[in-house]
Scaffold this motif. Sequence first.
Motif, PDB file in Angstrom:
ATOM      1  N   GLY A   1       6.072  -6.022  -2.452  1.00  0.00           N
ATOM      2  CA  GLY A   1       4.958  -6.836  -2.580  1.00  0.00           C
ATOM      3  C   GLY A   1       5.389  -8.354  -2.959  1.00  0.00           C
ATOM      4  O   GLY A   1       6.232  -8.663  -2.086  1.00  0.00           O
ATOM      5  N   GLY A   2       4.604  -9.128  -3.611  1.00  0.00           N
ATOM      6  CA  GLY A   2       4.923 -10.318  -3.943  1.00  0.00           C
ATOM      7  C   GLY A   2       3.880 -11.331  -3.523  1.00  0.00           C
ATOM      8  O   GLY A   2       2.660 -10.807  -3.741  1.00  0.00           O
TER       9      GLY A   2
ATOM     10  N   THR B   1       0.900  -1.199  -0.196  1.00  0.00           N
ATOM     11  CA  THR B   1      -0.066  -0.241  -0.025  1.00  0.00           C
ATOM     12  C   THR B   1       0.728   1.113  -0.195  1.00  0.00           C
ATOM     13  O   THR B   1       2.226   1.201   0.384  1.00  0.00           O
ATOM     14  CB  THR B   1      -1.004   0.120   1.168  1.00  0.00           C
ATOM     15  OG1 THR B   1      -0.202  -0.010   2.419  1.00  0.00           O
ATOM     16  CG2 THR B   1      -1.907  -1.163   1.304  1.00  0.00           C
ATOM     17  N   PHE B   2       0.101   2.367  -0.147  1.00  0.00           N
ATOM     18  CA  PHE B   2       0.963   3.425  -0.385  1.00  0.00           C
ATOM     19  C   PHE B   2       1.418   3.909   1.089  1.00  0.00           C
ATOM     20  O   PHE B   2       2.639   4.379   1.173  1.00  0.00           O
ATOM     21  CB  PHE B   2      -0.131   4.733  -0.780  1.00  0.00           C
ATOM     22  CG  PHE B   2       0.637   6.212  -0.677  1.00  0.00           C
ATOM     23  CD1 PHE B   2       1.636   6.424  -1.570  1.00  0.00           C
ATOM     24  CD2 PHE B   2       0.183   6.986   0.338  1.00  0.00           C
ATOM     25  CE1 PHE B   2       2.164   7.631  -1.645  1.00  0.00           C
ATOM     26  CE2 PHE B   2       0.919   8.148   0.488  1.00  0.00           C
ATOM     27  CZ  PHE B   2       1.808   8.708  -0.502  1.00  0.00           C
ATOM     28  N   ARG B   3       0.974   3.580   2.049  1.00  0.00           N
ATOM     29  CA  ARG B   3       1.403   3.708   3.581  1.00  0.00           C
ATOM     30  C   ARG B   3       2.553   3.149   3.668  1.00  0.00           C
ATOM     31  O   ARG B   3       3.257   3.373   4.563  1.00  0.00           O
ATOM     32  CB  ARG B   3       0.103   3.446   4.377  1.00  0.00           C
ATOM     33  CG  ARG B   3       0.472   3.522   6.101  1.00  0.00           C
ATOM     34  CD  ARG B   3      -0.587   3.404   6.654  1.00  0.00           C
ATOM     35  NE  ARG B   3      -1.463   4.394   6.690  1.00  0.00           N
ATOM     36  CZ  ARG B   3      -2.201   4.907   7.617  1.00  0.00           C
ATOM     37  NH1 ARG B   3      -2.331   4.540   8.707  1.00  0.00           N
ATOM     38  NH2 ARG B   3      -3.294   5.866   7.080  1.00  0.00           N
ATOM     39  N   ASP B   4       2.516   1.759   3.456  1.00  0.00           N
ATOM     40  CA  ASP B   4       3.768   0.761   3.505  1.00  0.00           C
ATOM     41  C   ASP B   4       4.650   1.506   3.033  1.00  0.00           C
ATOM     42  O   ASP B   4       5.901   1.646   3.444  1.00  0.00           O
ATOM     43  CB  ASP B   4       3.413  -0.674   2.936  1.00  0.00           C
ATOM     44  CG  ASP B   4       2.333  -1.386   3.803  1.00  0.00           C
ATOM     45  OD1 ASP B   4       2.272  -1.074   4.951  1.00  0.00           O
ATOM     46  OD2 ASP B   4       1.999  -2.222   3.097  1.00  0.00           O
ATOM     47  N   ASN B   5       4.669   1.666   1.575  1.00  0.00           N
ATOM     48  CA  ASN B   5       5.826   2.581   0.889  1.00  0.00           C
ATOM     49  C   ASN B   5       6.360   3.902   1.566  1.00  0.00           C
ATOM     50  O   ASN B   5       7.303   4.156   1.833  1.00  0.00           O
ATOM     51  CB  ASN B   5       5.225   2.960  -0.569  1.00  0.00           C
ATOM     52  CG  ASN B   5       5.535   1.740  -1.480  1.00  0.00           C
ATOM     53  OD1 ASN B   5       6.427   1.081  -1.355  1.00  0.00           O
ATOM     54  ND2 ASN B   5       4.732   1.752  -2.528  1.00  0.00           N
ATOM     55  N   LEU B   6       5.168   4.681   2.118  1.00  0.00           N
ATOM     56  CA  LEU B   6       5.540   5.757   2.762  1.00  0.00           C
ATOM     57  C   LEU B   6       6.514   5.722   4.035  1.00  0.00           C
ATOM     58  O   LEU B   6       7.419   6.254   4.306  1.00  0.00           O
ATOM     59  CB  LEU B   6       4.500   6.615   3.131  1.00  0.00           C
ATOM     60  CG  LEU B   6       4.663   7.863   3.586  1.00  0.00           C
ATOM     61  CD1 LEU B   6       5.276   8.865   2.703  1.00  0.00           C
ATOM     62  CD2 LEU B   6       3.350   8.562   3.750  1.00  0.00           C
TER      63      LEU B   6
END
Length: 145
Positions: free
Chosen positions: A71-72, A55-60
């Motif tokens: 991901g994966g 998610t965007f939050r994970d990336n941020l």
Amino acid sequence: MAFLSSLDISGSALTAERYRMDVILQNISNANTAATPGEDPYRRKQVIFQERPLTFRDNLTAAQRNLTKSGGVRITEIVESDRDFKPVYDPTNPSANEDGYVMYPNVDLTEERVDLMAASNAYIANMTALSVIKATSMKALEIGK
């Protein structure tokens, strides 16, 4: 580093497909195992994959901590088939029921072979992607020479 995320994605797919092949081979090896009296025969198992969401939050959050997050794919569960067992008439078999039928697993060998080929092809495709990532990384390291 983005290429490390690519390695993680390919690695997770390799692990998942290898596990899928192990389950398929377990199905094949139990395909001709008759049920013992009072017990059900072996049930066909299938692996369920799920995307590891990115998610965007994970990336941020990962970017703020100078981490790489990717991901994966992951295995969420192993489900047993609810198809009927295969009855075979053999009244001389000690495992036969009162009608003379022996129940065999609900494993279709043709279906298992097709699934095994698909899993094998997916594994090979991910190995190829991993090789491309490796070659690209090596070329990137040669740029600085």
